[in-house]
Design a protein around this motif. Structure first.
Motif, PDB file in Angstrom:
ATOM      1  N   ILE A 149       0.863  -1.172   0.000  1.00 18.50           N
ATOM      2  CA  ILE A 149       0.000   0.000   0.000  1.00 18.50           C
ATOM      3  C   ILE A 149       0.903   1.226   0.000  1.00 18.50           C
ATOM      4  O   ILE A 149       1.677   1.421   0.952  1.00 18.50           O
ATOM      5  N   ASP A 150       0.831   2.028  -1.055  1.00 18.03           N
ATOM      6  CA  ASP A 150       1.695   3.215  -1.176  1.00 18.03           C
ATOM      7  C   ASP A 150       3.155   2.848  -0.944  1.00 18.03           C
ATOM      8  O   ASP A 150       3.870   3.473  -0.154  1.00 18.03           O
ATOM      9  N   LYS A 151       3.608   1.767  -1.626  1.00 16.45           N
ATOM     10  CA  LYS A 151       4.994   1.283  -1.595  1.00 16.45           C
ATOM     11  C   LYS A 151       5.390   0.631  -0.266  1.00 16.45           C
ATOM     12  O   LYS A 151       6.541   0.222  -0.100  1.00 16.45           O
ATOM     13  N   ASP A 152       4.462   0.524   0.680  1.00 16.01           N
ATOM     14  CA  ASP A 152       4.737  -0.101   1.976  1.00 16.01           C
ATOM     15  C   ASP A 152       4.198  -1.532   1.940  1.00 16.01           C
ATOM     16  O   ASP A 152       2.979  -1.742   1.935  1.00 16.01           O
ATOM     17  N   THR A 153       5.084  -2.531   1.870  1.00 18.05           N
ATOM     18  CA  THR A 153       4.655  -3.922   1.805  1.00 18.05           C
ATOM     19  C   THR A 153       4.073  -4.345   3.144  1.00 18.05           C
ATOM     20  O   THR A 153       4.762  -4.316   4.164  1.00 18.05           O
ATOM     21  N   ARG A 154       2.794  -4.737   3.128  1.00 16.65           N
ATOM     22  CA  ARG A 154       2.102  -5.033   4.379  1.00 16.65           C
ATOM     23  C   ARG A 154       1.623  -6.469   4.504  1.00 16.65           C
ATOM     24  O   ARG A 154       1.548  -7.015   5.601  1.00 16.65           O
ATOM     25  N   TYR A 155       1.229  -7.091   3.382  1.00 18.78           N
ATOM     26  CA  TYR A 155       0.555  -8.377   3.487  1.00 18.78           C
ATOM     27  C   TYR A 155       1.118  -9.364   2.472  1.00 18.78           C
ATOM     28  O   TYR A 155       1.752  -8.994   1.482  1.00 18.78           O
ATOM     29  N   GLN A 156       0.842 -10.642   2.739  1.00 16.25           N
ATOM     30  CA  GLN A 156       1.151 -11.725   1.809  1.00 16.25           C
ATOM     31  C   GLN A 156      -0.135 -12.494   1.537  1.00 16.25           C
ATOM     32  O   GLN A 156      -0.896 -12.802   2.459  1.00 16.25           O
ATOM     33  N   VAL A 157      -0.409 -12.787   0.281  1.00 19.92           N
ATOM     34  CA  VAL A 157      -1.592 -13.552  -0.103  1.00 19.92           C
ATOM     35  C   VAL A 157      -1.162 -14.679  -1.032  1.00 19.92           C
ATOM     36  O   VAL A 157      -0.095 -14.622  -1.652  1.00 19.92           O
ATOM     37  N   THR A 158      -2.009 -15.699  -1.134  1.00 23.21           N
ATOM     38  CA  THR A 158      -1.749 -16.825  -2.029  1.00 23.21           C
ATOM     39  C   THR A 158      -2.961 -17.035  -2.919  1.00 23.21           C
ATOM     40  O   THR A 158      -4.096 -17.137  -2.429  1.00 23.21           O
ATOM     41  N   ALA A 159      -2.732 -17.080  -4.233  1.00 20.12           N
ATOM     42  CA  ALA A 159      -3.827 -17.293  -5.180  1.00 20.12           C
ATOM     43  C   ALA A 159      -4.394 -18.701  -5.022  1.00 20.12           C
ATOM     44  O   ALA A 159      -3.650 -19.659  -4.783  1.00 20.12           O
ATOM     45  N   ASP A 160      -5.705 -18.826  -5.159  1.00 23.01           N
ATOM     46  CA  ASP A 160      -6.342 -20.135  -5.013  1.00 23.01           C
ATOM     47  C   ASP A 160      -6.208 -20.944  -6.307  1.00 23.01           C
ATOM     48  O   ASP A 160      -5.458 -20.569  -7.229  1.00 23.01           O
ATOM     49  N   GLU A 161      -6.924 -22.053  -6.400  1.00 21.14           N
ATOM     50  CA  GLU A 161      -6.802 -22.940  -7.551  1.00 21.14           C
ATOM     51  C   GLU A 161      -7.271 -22.286  -8.847  1.00 21.14           C
ATOM     52  O   GLU A 161      -6.907 -22.722  -9.939  1.00 21.14           O
ATOM     53  N   ALA A 200      -4.364   8.478   6.952  1.00 23.75           N
ATOM     54  CA  ALA A 200      -4.118   8.507   5.505  1.00 23.75           C
ATOM     55  C   ALA A 200      -4.400   9.898   4.943  1.00 23.75           C
ATOM     56  O   ALA A 200      -5.417  10.525   5.259  1.00 23.75           O
ATOM     57  N   ALA A 201      -3.499  10.357   4.091  1.00 23.15           N
ATOM     58  CA  ALA A 201      -3.637  11.699   3.518  1.00 23.15           C
ATOM     59  C   ALA A 201      -4.737  11.728   2.465  1.00 23.15           C
ATOM     60  O   ALA A 201      -5.014  10.722   1.794  1.00 23.15           O
ATOM     61  N   GLU A 202      -5.360  12.869   2.303  1.00 25.40           N
ATOM     62  CA  GLU A 202      -6.359  13.051   1.262  1.00 25.40           C
ATOM     63  C   GLU A 202      -5.692  12.940  -0.103  1.00 25.40           C
ATOM     64  O   GLU A 202      -4.562  13.391  -0.302  1.00 25.40           O
ATOM     65  N   GLY A 203      -6.384  12.324  -1.058  1.00 26.02           N
ATOM     66  CA  GLY A 203      -5.852  12.215  -2.415  1.00 26.02           C
ATOM     67  C   GLY A 203      -5.722  10.777  -2.880  1.00 26.02           C
ATOM     68  O   GLY A 203      -6.373   9.875  -2.345  1.00 26.02           O
ATOM     69  N   GLU A 204      -4.868  10.553  -3.888  1.00 28.17           N
ATOM     70  CA  GLU A 204      -4.730   9.253  -4.530  1.00 28.17           C
ATOM     71  C   GLU A 204      -3.754   8.349  -3.767  1.00 28.17           C
ATOM     72  O   GLU A 204      -2.713   8.808  -3.279  1.00 28.17           O
ATOM     73  N   HIS A 205      -4.107   7.045  -3.712  1.00 29.33           N
ATOM     74  CA  HIS A 205      -3.264   6.032  -3.085  1.00 29.33           C
ATOM     75  C   HIS A 205      -3.217   4.812  -4.002  1.00 29.33           C
ATOM     76  O   HIS A 205      -4.110   4.622  -4.840  1.00 29.33           O
ATOM     77  N   THR A 206      -2.189   3.999  -3.855  1.00 32.27           N
ATOM     78  CA  THR A 206      -2.010   2.852  -4.744  1.00 32.27           C
ATOM     79  C   THR A 206      -1.939   1.547  -3.963  1.00 32.27           C
ATOM     80  O   THR A 206      -1.458   1.501  -2.825  1.00 32.27           O
ATOM     81  N   VAL A 207      -2.417   0.479  -4.613  1.00 36.48           N
ATOM     82  CA  VAL A 207      -2.272  -0.894  -4.140  1.00 36.48           C
ATOM     83  C   VAL A 207      -1.508  -1.639  -5.224  1.00 36.48           C
ATOM     84  O   VAL A 207      -1.953  -1.681  -6.378  1.00 36.48           O
ATOM     85  N   GLU A 208      -0.351  -2.213  -4.878  1.00 39.79           N
ATOM     86  CA  GLU A 208       0.479  -2.901  -5.859  1.00 39.79           C
ATOM     87  C   GLU A 208       0.746  -4.325  -5.409  1.00 39.79           C
ATOM     88  O   GLU A 208       0.941  -4.588  -4.224  1.00 39.79           O
ATOM     89  N   LEU A 209       0.769  -5.239  -6.365  1.00 35.47           N
ATOM     90  CA  LEU A 209       1.044  -6.655  -6.131  1.00 35.47           C
ATOM     91  C   LEU A 209       2.394  -7.009  -6.738  1.00 35.47           C
ATOM     92  O   LEU A 209       2.677  -6.649  -7.887  1.00 35.47           O
TER      93      LEU A 209
END
Length: 288
Positions: free
Chosen positions: A233-245, A259-268
């Motif tokens: 989230i906004d270049k801060d790695t927070r979580y790990q997920v695993t894709a299902d079948e 969180a600041a007002e404005g645009e934020h990003t979610v990156e995988l």
């Protein structure tokens, strides 16, 4: 994908010589990137002054997909700090993580009172090991202070740490490259068939815009079944997920009240650090 409790053998080189361990014949594979998540349970210490896990890249080493063993060199540094903030952080550098059978070790180099030293800071005990095509994931590795680790932390912090005291847990994911097929037997040529239409990896968010303090959900599809992904989230790695079948996943996360007002990003990202997909959302101004 196979999942088994425990872990096993990995080449150690200099580390095994330091620990006085022997090497065992195993199908060791050089790792192709990865990471270690180190979580400290609530107590007298934090990592970098935060209750969140510390993320350390696996820069080199080996893993044994057959047995679940590993010998990894970790990049970056970890900063142990007391919750009372009474002494400067203890910087842990040159971290090396080994797991061999039912035991392992976390070695590090640090300096205290002007004296640099290398030591086995903690014993590492196995948790669960998941082997998939192209990678291995270990979860719930228990970290316990060694005699010399407990002595060092007691001298540094002024608090009493006993050998065997818990020092959190590790979750580890590394890439091992693509599986290769044995060439000792011919394989029949299957009949020609139209190639499947692949869905490109993509992510969507439950809310394109929301208020600070709300909860957001990221959903993904088109990933490899069993693929392990890091959510930043906004270049801060927070979580790990695993894709299902079906190559899908869903993860809810909080949008911090700060969180600041404005645009934020979610990156995988993949375990080797390659970007896989991204999406954006907006945070509205707080109502006064």
């Amino acid at each position: 994908m196979t999942k088994r409790p425990g872990a096993a053998v990995v080449a150690g080189g200099a580390l095994l010589a330091l620990l006085g361990q022997g090497t065992a014949a195993a199908q060791e594979t050089a790792v192709s990137g990865g990471h270690v998540s180190w979580t400290l349970d609530a107590g007298e210490l934090t990592l970098g002054g935060s209750a969140r896990p510390a993320w350390l890249p696996a820069t080199s080493g080996s893993a044994d997909p057959e047995t679940g063993g590993m010998d990894l060199e970790l990049g970056g540094t970890a900063r142990l700090a007391p919750t009372s903030d009474t002494v400067p952080p203890l910087i842990l550098a040159d971290l090396r993580l080994r797991l061999d059978g039912d035991s392992g070790a976390l070695r590090t180099r640090t300096a205290f009172n002007g004296e640099a030293r290398e030591l086995a800071l903690a014993e590492v005990r196995p948790g669960d090991t998941t082997v998939r095509t192209g990678g291995v994931t270990w979860t719930g590795l228990t970290v316990l202070l060694t005699d010399e680790g407990a002595a060092l932390l007691s001298r540094w912090s002024g608090q009493e740490f006993a050998p065997g005291s818990p020092l959190g847990r590790f979750d580890v994911t590394v890439g091992t490259g693509a599986e290769t097929e044995a060439a000792d037997a011919p394989h029949p040529t299957p009949p020609a068939a139209p190639p499947p239409v692949a869905t490109p990896a993509q992510v969507t968010l439950s809310a394109p815009e929301l208020s600070a303090g709300s909860r957001q959900t990221v959903t993904g599809e088109g990933f490899e079944p069993g693929e392990v992904l890091l959510v930043a989230i906004d270049k801060d790695t927070r979580y790990q997920v695993t894709a299902d079948e079906q190559g899908r996943f869903s993860r809810e996360f909080p949008v911090y009240a700060t969180a600041a007002e404005g645009e934020h990003t979610v990156e995988l990202y993949g375990v080797s650090g390659e970007p896989r997909a991204a999406a954006g959302f907006g945070v509205r101004a707080s109502k006064s």
